[in-house]
Design a protein around this motif. Sequence first.
Motif, PDB file in Angstrom:
ATOM      1  N   PRO A 103       0.791  -1.227   0.000  1.00  0.00           N
ATOM      2  CA  PRO A 103       0.000   0.000   0.000  1.00  0.00           C
ATOM      3  C   PRO A 103       0.827   1.282   0.000  1.00  0.00           C
ATOM      4  O   PRO A 103       0.278   2.367  -0.199  1.00  0.00           O
ATOM      5  N   GLN A 104       2.132   1.166   0.182  1.00  0.00           N
ATOM      6  CA  GLN A 104       2.988   2.348   0.224  1.00  0.00           C
ATOM      7  C   GLN A 104       3.884   2.494  -1.009  1.00  0.00           C
ATOM      8  O   GLN A 104       4.770   3.349  -1.017  1.00  0.00           O
ATOM      9  N   SER A 127       5.062   4.001  -3.948  1.00  0.00           N
ATOM     10  CA  SER A 127       4.760   5.341  -4.460  1.00  0.00           C
ATOM     11  C   SER A 127       4.485   5.353  -5.965  1.00  0.00           C
ATOM     12  O   SER A 127       3.625   6.100  -6.431  1.00  0.00           O
ATOM     13  N   LEU A 187       0.964   3.996  -6.486  1.00  0.00           N
ATOM     14  CA  LEU A 187       0.014   5.025  -6.066  1.00  0.00           C
ATOM     15  C   LEU A 187      -0.109   6.127  -7.118  1.00  0.00           C
ATOM     16  O   LEU A 187      -1.210   6.564  -7.455  1.00  0.00           O
ATOM     17  N   GLU A 221     -10.133  11.823  -5.704  1.00  0.00           N
ATOM     18  CA  GLU A 221      -9.480  10.564  -5.347  1.00  0.00           C
ATOM     19  C   GLU A 221      -8.080  10.506  -5.945  1.00  0.00           C
ATOM     20  O   GLU A 221      -7.137  10.020  -5.310  1.00  0.00           O
ATOM     21  N   ALA A 237      -5.767  12.489  -3.776  1.00  0.00           N
ATOM     22  CA  ALA A 237      -5.460  11.768  -2.539  1.00  0.00           C
ATOM     23  C   ALA A 237      -4.366  10.728  -2.784  1.00  0.00           C
ATOM     24  O   ALA A 237      -3.453  10.567  -1.959  1.00  0.00           O
ATOM     25  N   HIS A 238      -4.419  10.049  -3.927  1.00  0.00           N
ATOM     26  CA  HIS A 238      -3.395   9.046  -4.238  1.00  0.00           C
ATOM     27  C   HIS A 238      -2.063   9.692  -4.607  1.00  0.00           C
ATOM     28  O   HIS A 238      -1.001   9.169  -4.251  1.00  0.00           O
ATOM     29  N   LYS A 288      -0.976  12.459  -3.326  1.00  0.00           N
ATOM     30  CA  LYS A 288      -0.426  12.879  -2.031  1.00  0.00           C
ATOM     31  C   LYS A 288       0.139  11.688  -1.259  1.00  0.00           C
ATOM     32  O   LYS A 288       1.202  11.802  -0.647  1.00  0.00           O
ATOM     33  N   ARG A 289      -0.568  10.562  -1.292  1.00  0.00           N
ATOM     34  CA  ARG A 289      -0.047   9.356  -0.634  1.00  0.00           C
ATOM     35  C   ARG A 289       1.264   8.923  -1.270  1.00  0.00           C
ATOM     36  O   ARG A 289       2.201   8.516  -0.577  1.00  0.00           O
ATOM     37  N   ALA A 290       1.329   9.003  -2.601  1.00  0.00           N
ATOM     38  CA  ALA A 290       2.557   8.635  -3.315  1.00  0.00           C
ATOM     39  C   ALA A 290       3.718   9.520  -2.862  1.00  0.00           C
ATOM     40  O   ALA A 290       4.825   9.033  -2.628  1.00  0.00           O
ATOM     41  N   GLU A 294       3.920  11.218  -0.050  1.00  0.00           N
ATOM     42  CA  GLU A 294       4.246  10.942   1.358  1.00  0.00           C
ATOM     43  C   GLU A 294       5.162   9.725   1.443  1.00  0.00           C
ATOM     44  O   GLU A 294       6.106   9.706   2.233  1.00  0.00           O
ATOM     45  N   ALA A 295       4.870   8.711   0.628  1.00  0.00           N
ATOM     46  CA  ALA A 295       5.684   7.491   0.632  1.00  0.00           C
ATOM     47  C   ALA A 295       7.072   7.744   0.064  1.00  0.00           C
ATOM     48  O   ALA A 295       8.054   7.160   0.523  1.00  0.00           O
TER      49      ALA A 295
END
Length: 136
Positions: free
Chosen positions: A15-16, A18, A21, A37, A40-41, A43-45, A47-48
């Motif tokens: 799930p991490q 990048s 994501l 959405e 959000a992905h 940003k998650r990418a 962050e990772a």
Amino acid sequence: ERAARLYKQALEVDPQDSTTLAQYAQLLLTSKKDPKEAEAHFKRALEADPENLIAIGNYGLMLQHYKRYDEAERVYEKGISLAPEDPDLLCNYAQFLQKKRKNYKEAARLYEIALKSEEDHLRSLCNLGVLVGRQG
């Protein structure tokens, strides 16, 4: 639909990741037309992996598309600070400066840097050609 399922499956495995994501975010943006959405992905990418150039470049393009120009510019500048010779990032940022900020001099400079890095970078060649042609 199958592509989305495959990305979700990949994200269940890691799930991490990048890149996964970022690529899933791009799929959400282009095929599902779901910018919230997708963002959000992205940003998650980031962050990772804050240095993921795929995420940076595509997130900048998304922000630009949705007229969030100041945010897009910050994302592009961050990318250039991490990879000052990456021709795709340079070209994306130059195109942004050319079209949205009307900063033709800086856009031309960035296209030139991109072409020094990759002399056959097609988008930079074409965009610089358009820019030079319009300036006479």
